[in-house]
Design a protein around this motif. Structure first.
Motif, PDB file in Angstrom:
ATOM      1  N   GLY A   1     -18.289  49.410  52.387  1.00 31.06           N
ATOM      2  CA  GLY A   1     -16.954  49.991  52.496  1.00 31.06           C
ATOM      3  C   GLY A   1     -16.441  50.574  51.198  1.00 31.06           C
ATOM      4  N   ALA A   2     -15.914  49.731  50.350  1.00 33.40           N
ATOM      5  CA  ALA A   2     -15.211  50.264  49.173  1.00 33.40           C
ATOM      6  C   ALA A   2     -16.161  50.705  48.078  1.00 33.40           C
ATOM      7  CB  ALA A   2     -14.264  49.213  48.623  1.00 33.40           C
ATOM      8  N   GLY A   3     -15.703  51.657  47.307  1.00 38.38           N
ATOM      9  CA  GLY A   3     -16.455  52.132  46.165  1.00 38.38           C
ATOM     10  C   GLY A   3     -16.198  51.228  44.984  1.00 38.38           C
ATOM     11  N   GLU A   4     -16.969  50.148  44.947  1.00 39.60           N
ATOM     12  CA  GLU A   4     -16.748  49.158  43.883  1.00 39.60           C
ATOM     13  C   GLU A   4     -18.099  48.703  43.360  1.00 39.60           C
ATOM     14  OE1 GLU A   4     -13.662  45.888  43.303  1.00 39.60           O
ATOM     15  OE2 GLU A   4     -14.900  45.176  44.952  1.00 39.60           O
ATOM     16  N   PRO A   5     -18.429  49.007  42.095  1.00 40.25           N
ATOM     17  CA  PRO A   5     -19.731  48.584  41.570  1.00 40.25           C
ATOM     18  C   PRO A   5     -19.915  47.082  41.711  1.00 40.25           C
ATOM     19  CG  PRO A   5     -18.578  49.963  39.970  1.00 40.25           C
ATOM     20  CD  PRO A   5     -17.616  49.683  41.078  1.00 40.25           C
TER      21      PRO A   5
ATOM     22  N   VAL B   1     -21.954  45.374  59.799  1.00 40.87           N
ATOM     23  CA  VAL B   1     -22.073  46.286  58.667  1.00 40.87           C
ATOM     24  C   VAL B   1     -20.761  47.076  58.567  1.00 40.87           C
ATOM     25  CG1 VAL B   1     -23.276  48.315  57.801  1.00 40.87           C
ATOM     26  CG2 VAL B   1     -24.571  46.501  58.885  1.00 40.87           C
ATOM     27  N   ALA B   2     -20.149  47.066  57.393  1.00 40.46           N
ATOM     28  CA  ALA B   2     -18.872  47.771  57.220  1.00 40.46           C
ATOM     29  C   ALA B   2     -19.091  49.126  56.549  1.00 40.46           C
ATOM     30  CB  ALA B   2     -17.918  46.921  56.378  1.00 40.46           C
ATOM     31  N   LEU B   3     -18.701  50.204  57.245  1.00 43.03           N
ATOM     32  CA  LEU B   3     -18.746  51.567  56.707  1.00 43.03           C
ATOM     33  C   LEU B   3     -17.361  52.179  56.894  1.00 43.03           C
ATOM     34  CD1 LEU B   3     -21.892  53.062  58.528  1.00 43.03           C
ATOM     35  CD2 LEU B   3     -21.877  51.618  56.527  1.00 43.03           C
TER      36      LEU B   3
ATOM     37  N   ARG C   1     -18.849  57.265  55.613  1.00 40.74           N
ATOM     38  CA  ARG C   1     -19.133  57.099  54.187  1.00 40.74           C
ATOM     39  C   ARG C   1     -19.754  55.738  53.944  1.00 40.74           C
ATOM     40  NH1 ARG C   1     -14.866  56.150  49.391  1.00 40.74           N
ATOM     41  NH2 ARG C   1     -15.227  54.013  50.092  1.00 40.74           N
ATOM     42  N   LEU C   2     -20.872  55.758  53.223  1.00 43.67           N
ATOM     43  CA  LEU C   2     -21.489  54.501  52.758  1.00 43.67           C
ATOM     44  C   LEU C   2     -21.404  54.483  51.249  1.00 43.67           C
ATOM     45  CD1 LEU C   2     -23.385  55.195  55.423  1.00 43.67           C
ATOM     46  CD2 LEU C   2     -24.809  53.432  54.438  1.00 43.67           C
ATOM     47  N   SER C   3     -20.889  53.392  50.716  1.00 38.85           N
ATOM     48  CA  SER C   3     -20.949  53.194  49.279  1.00 38.85           C
ATOM     49  C   SER C   3     -22.211  52.386  48.993  1.00 38.85           C
ATOM     50  CB  SER C   3     -19.716  52.429  48.810  1.00 38.85           C
ATOM     51  OG  SER C   3     -19.987  51.844  47.555  1.00 38.85           O
ATOM     52  N   TYR C   4     -23.076  52.936  48.132  1.00 39.23           N
ATOM     53  CA  TYR C   4     -24.306  52.193  47.814  1.00 39.23           C
ATOM     54  C   TYR C   4     -24.175  51.441  46.480  1.00 39.23           C
ATOM     55  CZ  TYR C   4     -25.423  56.636  45.429  1.00 39.23           C
ATOM     56  OH  TYR C   4     -25.372  57.755  44.654  1.00 39.23           O
ATOM     57  N   ALA C   5     -22.928  51.182  46.094  1.00 39.13           N
ATOM     58  CA  ALA C   5     -22.697  50.373  44.886  1.00 39.13           C
ATOM     59  C   ALA C   5     -22.867  48.896  45.218  1.00 39.13           C
ATOM     60  CB  ALA C   5     -21.302  50.658  44.344  1.00 39.13           C
TER      61      ALA C   5
END
Ligand code: PMP
Ligand code: GLU
Length: 387
Positions: free
Chosen positions: A36-40, A351-353, A366-370
């Motif tokens: 979900g979120a863009g978080e490293p 799975v959260a997208l 959107r998938l965040s791969y962080a």
């Protein structure tokens, strides 16, 4: 007894909502994989943490100047000059509680009621809402998959009117990962100069580019810099999302307005975090590049895995840590749009997208791969099985 008309028009942040939902399910013991979120997923580098601890021990417990300490603003100026060859005085920089806060302040400082603000679409969720909060009118500029989600001068030109006050640039882009090259940037700059509108250049993913380097918009020329507000922050490149430190840089009259607004709302960003920010700005770029190399590998895995799912088509973006696959081929009754598909995947596959519609683009996710490689491989497997 009612809330304001202003807030009735503002949508909550869907990226944060999906992240909160995934984290809640995880806390309840459910095996949810969070794209979900863009978080490293990295921890903040040790020297930055050490600087914060030292700041506490040395007694940096008081208010600082509203736009941040001179030490921090000098460190940011040195960083911008070192990394992007763009020069700012400390009086042209304001530090805030995250780049999101900087953007909010900047829109409040620039936009009059009824002013149009051009937003390339797909867009990051907060831009239109913040523009509306400032009384402005978001005007979307379509950046379709067929042009790799990239803004072109032609598409931009068609949306410019006498009411155009500003353009929001975001390269690398959230949610598509698209990166604009120098030629495209120059074409956009030419239009901004000719039609005299501000460019709010959100460069928070500047360090996360795989291949050709990032083009810093205000570095194009002095004239361009005079019409640009550069926004960046510590969240992404230094894995500091929770610390809340970002900044804006631009002409001093705008930055004074930004600082005055901040002085009547939040005051300075946390004093301790500012000390951590100074350490982040001094971190050797090689440390950041280590994280970038890991992200690049994850991007390749994610794109490859997604394209192996029948009905999914995914471009390989050159930046950020997002992919934005076309999932129209997965739509069926019960999962006939991106929102329903997102709910279906959370329910069936855990799975959260984030649905594309949150970013103004139906038919995409959107998938965040962080997130870790194991999570990526397992998540892709679960998606494949569920669809
Ligand atoms: N701009 C973009 C494009 C983003 O994706 C984010 C992510 N949160 C932000 C700004 C704000 O980042 P922060 O407030 O954590 O600095
Ligand atoms: N920017 C990140 C995202 O788009 C973090 C969440 C947010 O601030 O919106 O997921």
């Amino acid at each position: 007894m009612d809330i304001s008309e202003r807030m009735k028009q503002v949508a909550p942040s869907m990226t944060l909502a999906i992240d909160a939902k995934a984290k809640k399910l995880q806390a309840e013991g459910q095996d949810v994989l969070n794209f979900g979120a863009g978080e490293p997923d990295f921890n903040t580098p040790v020297p930055i943490c050490e600087a914060a601890k030292k700041a506490i021990d040395e007694g940096h417990h008081k208010y600082t100047p509203v736009p941040g300490t001179l030490e921090l603003r000098k460190a940011i100026a040195q960083y911008l000059e070192r990394e992007y060859k763009v020069k700012y005085e400390p009086t042209e920089i304001v530090a805030s509680c995250g780049a999101k806060h900087s953007l909010y302040n900047v829109f409040m400082a620039l936009v009059n009621p009824g002013d149009e603000v051009l937003i390339p679409s797909p867009y990051w969720v907060s831009y239109p809402e913040q523009v509306k909060l400032a009384g402005g009118v978001p005007v979307f500029v379509d950046c379709p998959e067929s042009s790799e989600f990239k803004l072109t001068a032609e598409a931009l030109k068609a949306k410019i009117t006498p009411r155009t006050k500003a353009l929001v640039l975001n390269s690398p882009s959230n949610p598509t990962g698209a990166v604009l090259g120098r030629k495209a940037m120059e074409g956009i700059a030419e239009l901004a100069l000719r039609h005299k509108f501000w460019v709010v250049s959100d460069e928070i993913y500047a360090k996360l580019v795989y291949g050709e380097g990032h083009v810093c918009f205000p570095a194009l020329s002095k004239e361009v810099a005079a019409q640009t507000i550069l926004v960046n922050g510590m969240s992404k490149a230094f894995a500091m999302t929770g610390w809340r430190l970002g900044y804006a840089a631009g002409p001093s009259n705008v930055m004074k307005a930004v600082s005055d607004l901040q002085g009547q709302s939040t005051s300075n960003p946390t004093a301790i975090v500012q000390k951590a920010g100074v350490a982040a700005m001094a971190l050797p770029d090689s440390e950041v590049q280590k994280m970038v190399a890991v992200f690049q590998k994850r991007r390749d895995m994610t794109v490859e895995g997604l394209n192996a799912i029948p009905g999914v088509k995914c471009l390989k973006p050159a930046g950020a840590f997002y992919v934005f696959p076309n999932v129209k081929g997965l739509f069926k009754p019960g999962r006939s749009n991106s929102m329903e598909l997102s709910e279906y995947l959370l329910d069936k596959a855990k799975v959260a997208l984030t649905p594309g519609i949150a970013f103004g683009a139906e038919g995409y996710m959107r998938l965040s791969y962080a997130t870790g490689e194991k999570v990526i491989l397992e998540g892709l497997k679960r998606i494949r099985e569920a669809v």
